[in-house]
Scaffold this active site. Structure first.
Site: not given
Length: 289
Positions: A103, A127, A266
């Site tokens: 992220s 992700d 995630h």
């Protein structure tokens, strides 16, 4: 027979402006793998992945997270964070790294690779892409962190995380909350990371009518990725934030990059640590380390 636990050491590096950056160093040899977490997390999110990896690794608390100092300028954009990370890698490593960023950590890794190619042998982005739809998962995260910012107990926070759909099994959520919170002098529990406090302020400003919203995504991320000389892998979590369309755009913009899909959420480092560790180990081997 259980997985052997490597030696681990908490490191602290003093930045030029007086702030400190904190990290965990796993293993007894010089690390060749550096792990960067996402917004609102900390180094401990990588614990199970590091155990599955079984190799020395440097795992940072990004600025404003974990035991690292908050930034007075409130600048948590990837390029600002990458400057701090580069300073720490200059001090703590002696060879280019396989940099794995999830992220916000992924965009920070891209900014690092673009600005300091000497530090990055390979980049694995987990992700995230600069073009993801911020009205979906990231918006839910902002709402989650937007308030309240202090609680009567950690159990209250665990309940909130599970209610928002961000928790896994309750024991796993309890562990994550423990590492991501602190108890104040008045006995109240608060998030350790700066993002929760900034999200609350931004949401209040938005409701007041100025339209403010916290975001770390920008077109600069594509510039950083396209100018990165190191091999790049995008890990798309099947139940995460990166859609198939996002992954297709990534592959179109970066035709030499590899795209891998994992059956994970995630926070793939927590929900699919073994396959993610296998992918990291493969990158480590291909880089000749």
């Amino acid at each position: 027979m259980g997985v052997p636990v490597p030696p681990v050491e908490r490191l602290t590096f003093a930045l030029a402006d007086g702030r400190t950056l904190s990290a965990l160093r796993f293993g007894s040899s010089s690390p060749r793998i550096t792990l960067l977490h996402g917004a609102g997390l900390n180094a401990h999110t990588w614990d199970t992945t590091v155990l599955a990896l079984g190799q020395s690794a440097l795992v940072l608390d990004l600025p404003g997270h974990g035991d690292s100092s908050w930034r007075d300028d409130l600048d948590y954009t990837p390029r600002a964070l990458a400057g701090d990370v580069a300073a720490a890698l200059d001090a703590w490593t002696d060879a280019p790294q396989v940099v794995v960023g999830q992220s916000l950590g992924g965009l920070t890794g891209a900014a690092l690779a673009a600005a300091r190619p000497d530090l990055v042998a390979e980049l694995i982005v987990v992700d995230i892409t600069p073009g993801i739809d911020t009205s979906a998962g990231p918006a839910a995260l902002r709402e989650f962190y937007a308030g309240p910012t202090d609680f009567a107990s950690r159990d209250e926070l665990v309940d909130r995380a599970i209610a928002f759909g961000f928790g896994g099994a309750r024991p796993d959520t309890e562990r994550g909350v423990f590492h991501n919170t602190r108890i104040r002098a008045d006995g109240r529990v608060e998030w350790k990371h700066h993002f929760a406090h900034l999200a609350a302020q931004a949401l209040a400003a938005h409701h007041a009518g100025d339209g403010a919203t916290p975001s770390v995504l920008s077109a600069a991320g594509w510039d950083d990725l396209t100018t990165t000389a190191a091999p790049i892998t995008l890990v798309r979590a099947l139940h995460g934030f990166v859609s198939s369309a996002d992954a297709e755009e990534f592959a179109r913009r970066l035709p030499d990059a590899r795209v891998v899909v994992l059956d994970a959420t995630h926070n793939a480092q927590e929900t699919a640590p073994a396959p993610l560790a296998e992918l990291i180990a493969s990158a480590h081997a291909s880089a000749g380390m």
